[in-house]
Design a protein around this motif. Structure first.
Motif, short mmCIF file in Angstrom:
data_model
loop_
_atom_site.label_atom_id
_atom_site.label_comp_id
_atom_site.label_asym_id
_atom_site.label_seq_id
_atom_site.Cartn_x
_atom_site.Cartn_y
_atom_site.Cartn_z
N VAL A 4 18.33 33.96 4.91
CA VAL A 4 17.81 34.36 6.21
C VAL A 4 18.51 33.56 7.31
CG1 VAL A 4 15.78 34.31 7.70
CG2 VAL A 4 15.58 35.14 5.35
N GLN A 5 18.69 32.25 7.09
CA GLN A 5 19.32 31.41 8.10
C GLN A 5 20.75 31.86 8.39
OE1 GLN A 5 17.77 29.04 9.94
NE2 GLN A 5 19.65 29.02 11.14
N SER A 6 21.51 32.18 7.36
CA SER A 6 22.89 32.61 7.59
C SER A 6 22.93 33.97 8.28
CB SER A 6 23.67 32.66 6.27
OG SER A 6 23.09 33.56 5.36
N GLU A 7 21.95 34.83 7.97
CA GLU A 7 21.86 36.12 8.66
C GLU A 7 21.56 35.90 10.15
OE1 GLU A 7 21.49 39.89 7.61
OE2 GLU A 7 23.21 38.88 6.75
N ILE A 8 20.63 35.01 10.44
CA ILE A 8 20.29 34.72 11.83
C ILE A 8 21.50 34.15 12.57
CG2 ILE A 8 18.92 33.19 13.32
CD1 ILE A 8 17.34 35.56 12.24
N GLU A 9 22.23 33.27 11.93
CA GLU A 9 23.42 32.69 12.55
C GLU A 9 24.47 33.75 12.83
OE1 GLU A 9 24.53 29.64 9.81
OE2 GLU A 9 22.90 28.30 10.42
N ARG A 10 24.62 34.69 11.92
CA ARG A 10 25.60 35.78 12.12
C ARG A 10 25.19 36.64 13.31
NH1 ARG A 10 26.08 41.06 10.55
NH2 ARG A 10 24.21 41.01 9.23
N HIS A 11 23.91 36.99 13.36
CA HIS A 11 23.45 37.81 14.49
C HIS A 11 23.54 37.05 15.80
CE1 HIS A 11 22.28 41.24 12.16
NE2 HIS A 11 21.42 40.57 11.43
N THR A 12 23.29 35.75 15.77
CA THR A 12 23.39 34.95 16.99
C THR A 12 24.81 34.97 17.53
OG1 THR A 12 21.58 33.50 16.30
CG2 THR A 12 23.09 32.64 17.97
N ARG A 13 25.79 34.89 16.65
CA ARG A 13 27.20 34.96 17.08
C ARG A 13 27.48 36.30 17.75
NH1 ARG A 13 27.93 32.20 12.11
NH2 ARG A 13 28.47 34.14 11.02
N GLU A 14 26.90 37.37 17.24
CA GLU A 14 27.07 38.69 17.84
C GLU A 14 26.46 38.72 19.24
OE1 GLU A 14 25.18 41.38 15.17
OE2 GLU A 14 26.63 41.09 13.55
N LEU A 15 25.27 38.14 19.38
CA LEU A 15 24.59 38.13 20.67
C LEU A 15 25.38 37.33 21.71
CD1 LEU A 15 20.88 37.57 19.56
CD2 LEU A 15 21.95 39.73 20.24
N VAL A 16 25.94 36.21 21.30
CA VAL A 16 26.71 35.37 22.23
C VAL A 16 27.86 36.16 22.83
CG1 VAL A 16 28.26 33.37 22.34
CG2 VAL A 16 26.04 33.16 21.19
N LYS A 17 28.50 36.99 22.03
CA LYS A 17 29.62 37.80 22.53
C LYS A 17 29.15 38.82 23.57
CE LYS A 17 32.18 37.52 18.17
NZ LYS A 17 32.64 38.30 16.98
N MET A 18 27.88 39.21 23.50
CA MET A 18 27.35 40.22 24.42
C MET A 18 26.86 39.62 25.73
SD MET A 18 24.98 42.59 21.94
CE MET A 18 25.19 42.45 20.16
N ALA A 19 26.76 38.30 25.82
CA ALA A 19 26.12 37.65 26.97
C ALA A 19 27.07 36.61 27.58
CB ALA A 19 24.81 37.00 26.55
N PRO A 20 27.99 37.03 28.44
CA PRO A 20 29.01 36.10 28.97
C PRO A 20 28.46 34.89 29.70
CG PRO A 20 29.57 38.39 29.47
CD PRO A 20 28.18 38.40 28.91
N SER A 21 27.30 35.03 30.35
CA SER A 21 26.74 33.90 31.10
C SER A 21 25.58 33.23 30.38
CB SER A 21 26.28 34.35 32.49
OG SER A 21 27.39 34.75 33.27
N GLY A 22 25.38 33.59 29.11
CA GLY A 22 24.36 32.91 28.31
C GLY A 22 23.21 33.81 27.91
N LEU A 23 22.42 33.31 26.97
CA LEU A 23 21.27 34.05 26.45
C LEU A 23 20.25 33.08 25.91
CD1 LEU A 23 21.04 34.40 22.98
CD2 LEU A 23 23.40 35.01 23.45
#
Length: 203
Positions: free
Chosen positions: A3-22
């Protein structure tokens, strides 16, 4: 994949979508989230924390009172501290909020950028990822009393044989209880199960 590695993978995806942060806060329970993350500018985070803006932030308030998504510019809630306006000083000119889950286990997330409003497709993609993460860390309704006892003894430092003796059961029965707890908590190891049980306020 854990679960932790899945969350980390999704977090990396989200970071790419939010140039000024999330930020995201998964499953608010007992006033605290089970898991959270943010990548907003450090100076903004420091100001936000020092002034306890989370208690008055219209973005957070919207998230607790609504489900779905909303652009910051569409939120019609009081902002006496001008929190959204202050965020613009740090390049967070446009943003949106996502809220999902029951009020007893609410997930809230938000993303920002400096140059333009997010498109609806960008908001939808972000929201779908948050929804996936919400389901990934869904806390169990409960553990049985026997499973909690077994986890608590191991968490306290007992080895299997000693824990089984204290419970008056065989070592194989203890291992069965621990295995059931791991399954309920979606944990790969007993150590991970103990940590998740603590996070979920079950231990």
């Amino acid at each position: 994949m854990t679960v932790q590695s899945e969350i980390e993978r999704h977090t990396r995806e989200l970071v790419k979508m939010a140039p000024s942060g999330l930020f995201y806060a998964l499953h608010f329970r007992f006033a605290l989230p089970l898991m959270h993350y943010h990548s907003y500018p450090r100076d903004w985070t420091d100001r936000y924390t020092e002034r306890a803006y989370a208690l008055r932030d219209p973005v957070i308030l919207w998230g607790f009172g609504n489900s779905g998504t909303a652009r910051w510019s569409d939120i019609e809630l009081p902002d006496p501290e001008n929190i959204i306006g202050q965020a613009r000083e740090f390049g967070m000119n446009y943003g949106f909020v996502v809220a999902t889950g029951s009020i007893k286990s609410r997930t809230i997330a938000s993303a920002a950028r400096a140059d333009r409003e997010f498109t609806q497709s960008e908001i939808t993609q972000f929201a779908e990822t948050i929804e996936t993460m919400h389901r990934l860390v869904e806390p169990p309704g409960s553990l049985s009393a026997a499973q909690i006892e077994a986890l608590a003894l191991i968490a306290g430092g007992d080895r299997h044989a000693a824990a089984a003796a204290k419970l008056g059961i065989s070592e194989s029965a203890l291992k069965a209880r621990l295995a059931a707890a791991r399954t309920n908590l979606k944990a790969r190891t007993t150590v991970e199960a103990i940590q998740r049980a603590r996070n979920y306020k079950l231990l």
